[in-house]
Each structure stands twice: as structure tokens, then as C-alpha cells.
Design a protein around this motif. Sequence first.
Motif, PDB file in Angstrom:
ATOM      1  N   TYR A  49      61.706  32.967  62.286  1.00 25.04           N
ATOM      2  CA  TYR A  49      60.312  33.341  62.066  1.00 25.04           C
ATOM      3  C   TYR A  49      60.065  34.795  62.452  1.00 25.04           C
ATOM      4  CZ  TYR A  49      59.388  28.335  61.438  1.00 25.04           C
ATOM      5  OH  TYR A  49      59.387  27.055  60.979  1.00 25.04           O
ATOM      6  N   MET A  50      60.658  35.235  63.563  1.00 18.41           N
ATOM      7  CA  MET A  50      60.493  36.632  63.986  1.00 18.41           C
ATOM      8  C   MET A  50      61.068  37.589  62.942  1.00 18.41           C
ATOM      9  SD  MET A  50      61.304  36.569  68.066  1.00 18.41           S
ATOM     10  CE  MET A  50      60.303  35.639  69.238  1.00 18.41           C
ATOM     11  N   ARG A  51      62.239  37.252  62.383  1.00 21.37           N
ATOM     12  CA  ARG A  51      62.858  38.129  61.383  1.00 21.37           C
ATOM     13  C   ARG A  51      62.041  38.154  60.081  1.00 21.37           C
ATOM     14  NH1 ARG A  51      65.391  42.004  63.700  1.00 21.37           N
ATOM     15  NH2 ARG A  51      66.873  41.271  65.276  1.00 21.37           N
ATOM     16  N   VAL A  52      61.453  37.020  59.729  1.00 26.26           N
ATOM     17  CA  VAL A  52      60.592  36.986  58.539  1.00 26.26           C
ATOM     18  C   VAL A  52      59.363  37.871  58.748  1.00 26.26           C
ATOM     19  CG1 VAL A  52      59.092  35.504  57.168  1.00 26.26           C
ATOM     20  CG2 VAL A  52      61.395  34.749  57.721  1.00 26.26           C
ATOM     21  N   LEU A  53      58.752  37.776  59.930  1.00 24.93           N
ATOM     22  CA  LEU A  53      57.598  38.644  60.220  1.00 24.93           C
ATOM     23  C   LEU A  53      57.990  40.112  60.238  1.00 24.93           C
ATOM     24  CD1 LEU A  53      55.933  36.492  63.023  1.00 24.93           C
ATOM     25  CD2 LEU A  53      55.100  36.817  60.691  1.00 24.93           C
ATOM     26  N   HIS A  54      59.189  40.396  60.740  1.00 24.37           N
ATOM     27  CA  HIS A  54      59.660  41.784  60.735  1.00 24.37           C
ATOM     28  C   HIS A  54      59.889  42.277  59.316  1.00 24.37           C
ATOM     29  CE1 HIS A  54      63.005  44.887  61.610  1.00 24.37           C
ATOM     30  NE2 HIS A  54      61.821  45.449  61.749  1.00 24.37           N
ATOM     31  N   ARG A  91      50.780  34.696  64.457  1.00 24.77           N
ATOM     32  CA  ARG A  91      51.105  35.424  63.230  1.00 24.77           C
ATOM     33  C   ARG A  91      51.634  34.505  62.133  1.00 24.77           C
ATOM     34  NH1 ARG A  91      50.661  38.452  67.242  1.00 24.77           N
ATOM     35  NH2 ARG A  91      50.075  40.653  67.067  1.00 24.77           N
ATOM     36  N   MET A  92      52.332  33.454  62.507  1.00 27.66           N
ATOM     37  CA  MET A  92      52.764  32.477  61.498  1.00 27.66           C
ATOM     38  C   MET A  92      51.565  31.687  60.969  1.00 27.66           C
ATOM     39  SD  MET A  92      55.961  32.853  60.907  1.00 27.66           S
ATOM     40  CE  MET A  92      56.364  31.366  60.053  1.00 27.66           C
ATOM     41  N   ARG A  93      50.586  31.421  61.810  1.00 20.69           N
ATOM     42  CA  ARG A  93      49.362  30.765  61.342  1.00 20.69           C
ATOM     43  C   ARG A  93      48.612  31.642  60.332  1.00 20.69           C
ATOM     44  NH1 ARG A  93      47.432  25.669  61.806  1.00 20.69           N
ATOM     45  NH2 ARG A  93      45.321  26.483  62.205  1.00 20.69           N
ATOM     46  N   GLN A  94      48.688  32.963  60.525  1.00 19.38           N
ATOM     47  CA  GLN A  94      48.052  33.873  59.579  1.00 19.38           C
ATOM     48  C   GLN A  94      48.862  34.014  58.293  1.00 19.38           C
ATOM     49  OE1 GLN A  94      47.688  37.464  61.797  1.00 19.38           O
ATOM     50  NE2 GLN A  94      46.019  36.724  63.088  1.00 19.38           N
ATOM     51  N   PHE A  95      50.193  33.939  58.377  1.00 15.82           N
ATOM     52  CA  PHE A  95      51.062  34.193  57.232  1.00 15.82           C
ATOM     53  C   PHE A  95      51.283  32.962  56.355  1.00 15.82           C
ATOM     54  CE2 PHE A  95      55.629  33.735  56.019  1.00 15.82           C
ATOM     55  CZ  PHE A  95      55.560  34.463  54.850  1.00 15.82           C
ATOM     56  N   LEU A  96      51.474  31.793  56.946  1.00 19.17           N
ATOM     57  CA  LEU A  96      51.887  30.615  56.184  1.00 19.17           C
ATOM     58  C   LEU A  96      50.860  30.121  55.165  1.00 19.17           C
ATOM     59  CD1 LEU A  96      53.867  28.533  58.817  1.00 19.17           C
ATOM     60  CD2 LEU A  96      54.739  29.701  56.805  1.00 19.17           C
ATOM     61  N   PRO A  97      49.539  30.338  55.307  1.00 19.41           N
ATOM     62  CA  PRO A  97      48.641  29.956  54.208  1.00 19.41           C
ATOM     63  C   PRO A  97      48.957  30.642  52.889  1.00 19.41           C
ATOM     64  CG  PRO A  97      47.374  30.190  56.212  1.00 19.41           C
ATOM     65  CD  PRO A  97      48.756  30.621  56.554  1.00 19.41           C
ATOM     66  N   MET A  98      49.536  31.859  52.925  1.00 18.60           N
ATOM     67  CA  MET A  98      49.961  32.499  51.687  1.00 18.60           C
ATOM     68  C   MET A  98      51.135  31.771  51.056  1.00 18.60           C
ATOM     69  SD  MET A  98      49.555  36.578  52.348  1.00 18.60           S
ATOM     70  CE  MET A  98      50.485  36.633  53.865  1.00 18.60           C
ATOM     71  N   CYS A  99      51.886  30.991  51.861  1.00 16.58           N
ATOM     72  CA  CYS A  99      53.006  30.188  51.363  1.00 16.58           C
ATOM     73  C   CYS A  99      52.588  28.756  51.048  1.00 16.58           C
ATOM     74  CB  CYS A  99      54.147  30.191  52.379  1.00 16.58           C
ATOM     75  SG  CYS A  99      54.742  31.824  52.824  1.00 16.58           S
ATOM     76  N   MET A 100      51.289  28.486  51.041  1.00 16.03           N
ATOM     77  CA  MET A 100      50.750  27.141  50.777  1.00 16.03           C
ATOM     78  C   MET A 100      51.108  26.147  51.884  1.00 16.03           C
ATOM     79  SD  MET A 100      49.060  27.672  48.122  1.00 16.03           S
ATOM     80  CE  MET A 100      48.934  28.937  46.868  1.00 16.03           C
ATOM     81  N   VAL A 101      51.201  26.632  53.112  1.00 19.59           N
ATOM     82  CA  VAL A 101      51.411  25.760  54.276  1.00 19.59           C
ATOM     83  C   VAL A 101      50.223  25.996  55.207  1.00 19.59           C
ATOM     84  CG1 VAL A 101      52.882  25.214  56.233  1.00 19.59           C
ATOM     85  CG2 VAL A 101      53.908  25.837  54.054  1.00 19.59           C
ATOM     86  N   TYR A 102      49.408  24.946  55.397  1.00 10.93           N
ATOM     87  CA  TYR A 102      48.144  25.113  56.118  1.00 10.93           C
ATOM     88  C   TYR A 102      48.103  24.366  57.454  1.00 10.93           C
ATOM     89  CZ  TYR A 102      46.647  26.720  51.513  1.00 10.93           C
ATOM     90  OH  TYR A 102      46.544  27.386  50.328  1.00 10.93           O
TER      91      TYR A 102
END
Length: 454
Positions: A49-54, A91-102
Motif C-alpha cells: 500500500y505504501m508503494r502504491v501511494l508513492h 490515505r487508502m480510505r481517500q484513494f480506494l473509492p477511485m478503485c470502486m472499493v468503499y
Amino acid sequence: MSENTFPIYTADAIVNFYRTEVLTGQEAKHFTKGDLAPTPKPEAVQMLYMRVLHLLYRFRPECHSMVPLLENIQYPAYHEGATAIMSVYIRMRQFLPMCMVYDFSLNDLLAPKKQRTLTILSAILNFLHFRKQRMDMTLEKQAKYRADMDRLQAYTKFNLEAERKIEILTTIPPEQQAEADELAAALSELQATTMHECQEVNAKNDSIAEWKTTIAEKTQKLAQVKVDVSNLKEDIGRLKSQIVESPEELKSQMEKMRENVTNIKHSIEETDERVVELQNIVQSVTQTEAEIQQMYNLLQDLESSMNNTKQRQEEYQELTAQYEKKQKELKNLGIEEGQLKRALAMKLDKESKQNIRRQKKREMKEQHVQDVLGQCNQIHQKREEMAEKIQEISRGTQQLKAKIQNLRDVCSKETEKAQALYDTLSTSIDELHRRIETHVVDLKRDVTKMSANF
């Protein structure tokens, strides 16, 4: 998440993708299928997850461990682990809705499950594929736009150069204006004289052709006459052998022959006169040909100048055609530029709307942060009050410790004195016991002596 809009990939496909596209170096080398199945390792999942955010936001993994408080806390080491996990979670809570994961939760970081983790990683994988595709399309459009802009600049520059050349070719300098007018007048006069001379030359050529046809006819007739003369001579020779001694016939034949000869002489004289006339005509024709040759040379010079003028006119027409073509291309490029500007305006509008939404979210987040910071400040004030109470208690404790230390010192002194008294008492008691024992022994010995005496 029971109905997904993206495919669920296998663990092998996910491992291969993240090792090639997300992870680098030793992390990609040590990341295996065992980190995801049968039980995902929290450290490996958090690292992914950290590498994806990076990769997406350029947020380095070490930045998650930073504590963003207004003031320094007393024991920051106690907050490092929780701070990193909470930062990744937010940050994953902010990012994952764009991936259709809520429904991302904290358990997905601390105690991840296999199917749940594969679903989240498949959603991120699908989003990264979509992001890569859109980035390629954007780069292609940017490259095409740059190429169109370069072509537009080149065409504009070429059009300006063509306009300058056309202006140079069409404008006559003032110092050459008089000479150009003279040349134009001379050219018009020369064209008129040339047309007149050409008409005369054509007329003379027609008369020469007629004379040549008449000469050819006369020469043909002369040849025919010569043939007739030779035939007559043969007939004369043949008739001489057949002459009959008849003077009347001979005279009639001779008269006929004389008449024929006179006719032939007359025709020869006429032919000679005609030949002389034709020679005179040929001389005049040669003179006319010389004059025509001079006129032809002049016409060639005129034709060369006209060819140069025509060539310049053709160049001017070509430049005009190229200019019109470039104007059309420039118009098409202007239309494309307008389309691109409209698309850019639409994108900017969308971006502005997204910025407004982000601003609202940021304001809400800042409000939430302000509330949290207010609570933190209250907690900090309470902590300071508790710290002051603890300090007062610690000061009382230190005073008690000092009193206890003084009492201990006094007690140690008293114990030392008591120990000294005890030592002296024990030595005196021991001495007393020894004396008592000696007296007892002496008494026993005396008793035994007395018993023996009795």
C-alpha cells in the motif's frame, strides 16, 4: 463488494504485476506468493500500500511515520507505529473509492484476509492499468499537439517568407521604375513589330512555296520537253533511215520539224527567262531569310526574356498556390487548435469542478483536523495540568525522599551507635559467661573435692 466492476486476479498474477510495475530492487525480489496466500502478512500488505501511494501521489514511505502535531510531544517514540498505520489507513480510505472499493477498514491493514486482500489488490491493479492507458493516450495527444504546433509555426514562418518573396518579386524598386517602364514600352513595340514581321514572313513563305511549286512544275515540263526532244531525235534518226525519195513529204516533215524546233526554242527561252526571274526571286528570298534570321534572333532574345518573365510568373503562381495551401492548412490547424482549446477548456472546467470538490473536501478535512486539533489541544492542556499535578506530587515525593533520607541517615547513625553498644554488651556478656563458666568449673571441682573429703 459482492458485485465488483473489475476482475479478481489470482495471487500469481497479482504478485507478477506488483513485482514488475510497483516494487523495485530488493522489495520486488523478496516479494512472493507466500506473502499473500494462504494468510497475508500485514507487513507485506502495508509495504504494498505504501508503494502504491508513492507511485500515485509521490508520498514516500518514510513520510508516514512523521507526527504532524503543532507542538512536540513528550514521548514521540510511542506514536511511531500507530502514526504510520493511521497515515496509510487515511490515505487508502481517500484513494480506494477511485478503485470502486468503499469499505476499506483498519482490519485490512492489521489483520488482512486472503480473499479481501486479493480483491483490494485487484481493484488497485485495474486502476493502475486504466491510469497507464490514459497516460499513454494523454502523452500521444500531447505529442500530436506539439507536432501540430511545430508544423503551425513552420507553416507560419514559410508563409511569411513566401509573402516577403512575393512582395519582393511584385514590387519594383524606385530606381528601376523608369527602366522598367522603358523596357515595357520597348517590349510592347517589339511585340507589335514582331507580329508585323511575322505576318510579312508568313506571306513571303507562302509566295516562296507558290514559286517553288511553279518551278517544280516548269522543271517537270522541261524534263518532259527534253524527253520529247530525245524521242524526236530518235524518231528523226529512225525516219532518216526510212526516208522516201519524195521531196514534198520531206518538205512537210522538215517544216513540221522546224515548227517543233521553233516551239521548243521559244519554250526554252521562256524557261530561261523564268529561271532568271526565279534566281532573282531566290536572291531576294535569301536576303529576306537573312533578315528573318536577324528577326528570329531578336525573337529568340525576346522569347528568352518572355520565358524568364513566364518562369517568374509560374514561380509567383506556385508561391501563390503554396500560400493558399498553407492558408488552408493554417485554417485546418486553427480549427484543430480551436477543438483542442475547447477540449482543454472542458478539461479545465472539469478540473476546476474537481478542484472545487477537493477544496470542499479539504475544507471539511481541515475543519475535522481543526476539531481534532482542538481536542488535542484540550487533551494537551489536561496533560499539562496532569503534568503540573505530577510535578507537584513529584516535588512532594522528593521532599519525602529527602526526609526519608535524613531519617535513614539518623537511623544509620543510631544503628551504628546501637551496634557499637551491642558489640560492647556482647563482649562484656561473653566475658561474663566465660567468668561464670570458670566459676562453675571451679565450684564443681571444689564440690568434687568436698564430696571426696566427705
